[in-house]
Design a protein around this motif. Structure first.
Motif, short mmCIF file in Angstrom:
data_model
loop_
_atom_site.label_atom_id
_atom_site.label_comp_id
_atom_site.label_asym_id
_atom_site.label_seq_id
_atom_site.Cartn_x
_atom_site.Cartn_y
_atom_site.Cartn_z
N GLY A 144 0.84 -1.19 0.00
CA GLY A 144 0.00 0.00 0.00
C GLY A 144 0.88 1.23 0.00
O GLY A 144 2.10 1.14 0.22
N THR A 145 0.26 2.35 -0.22
CA THR A 145 1.01 3.60 -0.15
C THR A 145 1.04 4.09 1.29
O THR A 145 0.24 3.67 2.12
CB THR A 145 0.36 4.67 -1.04
OG1 THR A 145 -0.98 4.88 -0.57
CG2 THR A 145 0.33 4.23 -2.49
N GLU A 146 1.97 4.98 1.57
CA GLU A 146 2.00 5.65 2.87
C GLU A 146 2.06 7.15 2.64
O GLU A 146 2.49 7.61 1.57
CB GLU A 146 3.20 5.16 3.68
CG GLU A 146 3.10 3.66 3.99
CD GLU A 146 4.28 3.13 4.76
OE1 GLU A 146 4.57 3.69 5.82
OE2 GLU A 146 4.91 2.19 4.29
N VAL A 147 1.63 7.88 3.64
CA VAL A 147 1.54 9.33 3.48
C VAL A 147 2.80 9.99 4.01
O VAL A 147 3.19 9.77 5.16
CB VAL A 147 0.30 9.88 4.22
CG1 VAL A 147 0.21 11.39 4.02
CG2 VAL A 147 -0.96 9.20 3.74
N GLY B 147 2.18 15.33 2.76
CA GLY B 147 0.82 14.95 2.39
C GLY B 147 0.73 14.11 1.14
O GLY B 147 -0.32 13.56 0.84
N THR B 148 1.83 14.00 0.41
CA THR B 148 1.80 13.15 -0.78
C THR B 148 2.05 11.70 -0.36
O THR B 148 2.45 11.42 0.77
CB THR B 148 2.87 13.59 -1.79
OG1 THR B 148 4.16 13.49 -1.14
CG2 THR B 148 2.64 15.04 -2.22
N GLU B 149 1.83 10.80 -1.31
CA GLU B 149 1.95 9.38 -0.99
C GLU B 149 3.23 8.78 -1.57
O GLU B 149 3.72 9.20 -2.63
CB GLU B 149 0.74 8.62 -1.54
CG GLU B 149 -0.56 9.00 -0.83
CD GLU B 149 -1.73 8.21 -1.36
OE1 GLU B 149 -2.17 7.29 -0.66
OE2 GLU B 149 -2.20 8.52 -2.46
#
Lengths: 65, 380
Positions: free
Chosen positions: A10-13, A17-19
């Protein structure tokens, strides 16, 4: 009853604020091929301890999608 | 007004003072009913957040108590009522943990069973038990009822240095509640780390091939080995189709004798249980569970501010049907646990592959399901 595991990406922040690009965020536990829970990557968690023991026995988790 | 001037108060047959009075005008009392003496959480089996009946192996019904068995056994665990008119009912116990044997006949070579409770290590380390002193004691007491007369075996196991203490109940009378008390001394070899790992494992009603056939002595500490752990319970219970075993009133206290059970309210026990497991349940068709934010046009985050700090970063599971309105492609089965953002206080669930308006907000909610639930588990 067969227990297996799958890696979940998954992505993380980030702080701005971007991933991030997708990477490993947790491990899914499966019983007889059906996902039953999501396990954090944290050694204080007893399910993660069991996952690490399963890997140490020579098993390999299913790759992330 | 007169003043009674003494240095101590002691029962005429006791060997130690009940109350010691100091020169500064204060006193110290040796209370046998002090609050917080029971190291067992939910010993009266009141709280069952996960459910009330299951054939699963592990923590599935009564909080903090696990029933372990392997795949070839057939066993049901349940939270049940204590029948009125019985003792322990008359002592205030209303719930019990019940184990039902699933008609499995003979004890197979790979079949196991253990009714387990794990005490957190720091709770033992800071309990006041001088556990390296053989003259300092801890006492386990509990009520048990079996549908079959048998001698139930069990043990204490210390996780931090692998010492074990085999114990047995003696022959239990069938269908009769019996109070069991075991007073256990310290031992110079015992170690309990002051951390959030496992301290003492208490196992009862044990069956399985890895338990000793060497008949190790009960009621004494020994370094763990397969020969010293314990021998299995008498097979009579296992080989009786439909046999049942019930437990309640489990208490572990720093004392050389068992005191009366420390009853707590449901709310107090639930609060203590939530260090190890928190279950969020629907009460209506579309109960809200968490606020959900679209981090981007393709990913969402559901954020749970936990009811209480957990023992460890939790495992996430769910049952039932969920929705996240206006979040196309939402599927709770695809929600991962964002390890880097999840802590002991906050859980962040994460799903990509969405089609959403970036920075918009939603609710993670039940989807026409009054039994939907989300579980965060950090059990030992």
């Amino acid at each position: 009853m067969t227990i297996s595991y799958k890696k979940i990406n998954g992505t993380e922040v980030k702080a701005d604020g971007t991933e991030t690009a997708p990477s490993l965020i947790c491990i899914q536990k499966k019983i007889d091929g059906v996902g039953v829970c999501m396990i954090p990557l944290n050694e204080g968690n007893t399910d993660y301890q069991k996952y690490l023991a399963w890997v140490a026995e020579g098993n390999t988790a299913e790759a992330a999608d | 007004m007169s003043t009674l001037k003494v240095n101590a108060i002691r029962n005429v047959t006791a060997t130690s003072d009940a109350v010691t009075l100091a020169t500064d005008g204060t006193c110290t009392a040796n209370l046998s009913n002090r609050q917080g003496r029971n190291l067992i959480i939910n010993g009266a089996m009141q709280v069952a957040q996960r459910g009330t009946s299951s054939t699963g192996t592990g923590y599935y019904t009564v909080d903090r108590f696990a029933l372990a068995y392997n795949a070839t056994a057939s066993i049901t665990q349940a939270q049940v009522d204590v029948a009125s008119g019985t003792t322990p009912y008359t002592l205030g116990f209303r719930k019990a943990f019940k184990v039902t044997n699933g008609n499995q006949g003979s004890l197979g070579s790979q079949q196991i069973m253990e009714f387990k409770y794990k005490v957190e290590a720091q709770d033992v380390a800071s309990s006041g038990w001088n556990y390296t002193d053989p003259n300092s004691f801890i006492t386990l007491s509990f009520w048990v009822k079996s549908s079959v007369s048998f001698n139930m075996k069990g043990f204490f196991f210390t996780q931090d240095n692998s010492y074990n203490y085999p114990l047995e109940t003696g022959t239990l009378s069938a269908n009769t509640w019996t109070k069991i008390t075991k007073t256990i001394p310290g031992n110079s070899n015992l170690v309990f780390n002051n951390d959030n790992g496992v301290g003492i494992v208490i196992s009862l009603g044990v069956y399985g091939p890895f338990f000793s056939s060497a008949n190790p002595s009960v009621n004494q500490w020994g370094a763990y080995s397969s020969a010293t752990l314990t021998n299995p319970s008498e097979t009579t219970w296992w080989t009786t189709n439909g046999a049942t075993l019930e437990f309640t009133g489990v208490q572990l206290e720093v004392s050389d004798h068992a005191t009366s059970f420390e009853h707590k309210s449901y709310a107090q026990e639930l609060d203590l249980c939530r260090r190890y497991c928190q279950v969020y349940k629907s009460v209506g068709n579309y109960s809200r569970f968490a606020t959900t934010i679209a981090q981007s046009s393709s990913s969402i985050r559901s954020i749970f501010y936990l009811k209480k700090q957990l023992r460890a970063v939790p495992t996430f599971s769910y049952s039932g049907n969920f929705q996240c309105a206006n979040a196309t492609n939402f599927n709770i089965a695809n929600m991962g646990l964002e390890s880097s953002s999840t802590s002991l206080d906050v859980v962040v669930l994460n799903q990509g592959g969405m089609s959403v308006t970036a920075q918009s907000a939603f609710f993670l909610a039940g989807n026409n399901d009054t039994s939907a639930q989300i579980t965060f588990d950090s059990e030992l």
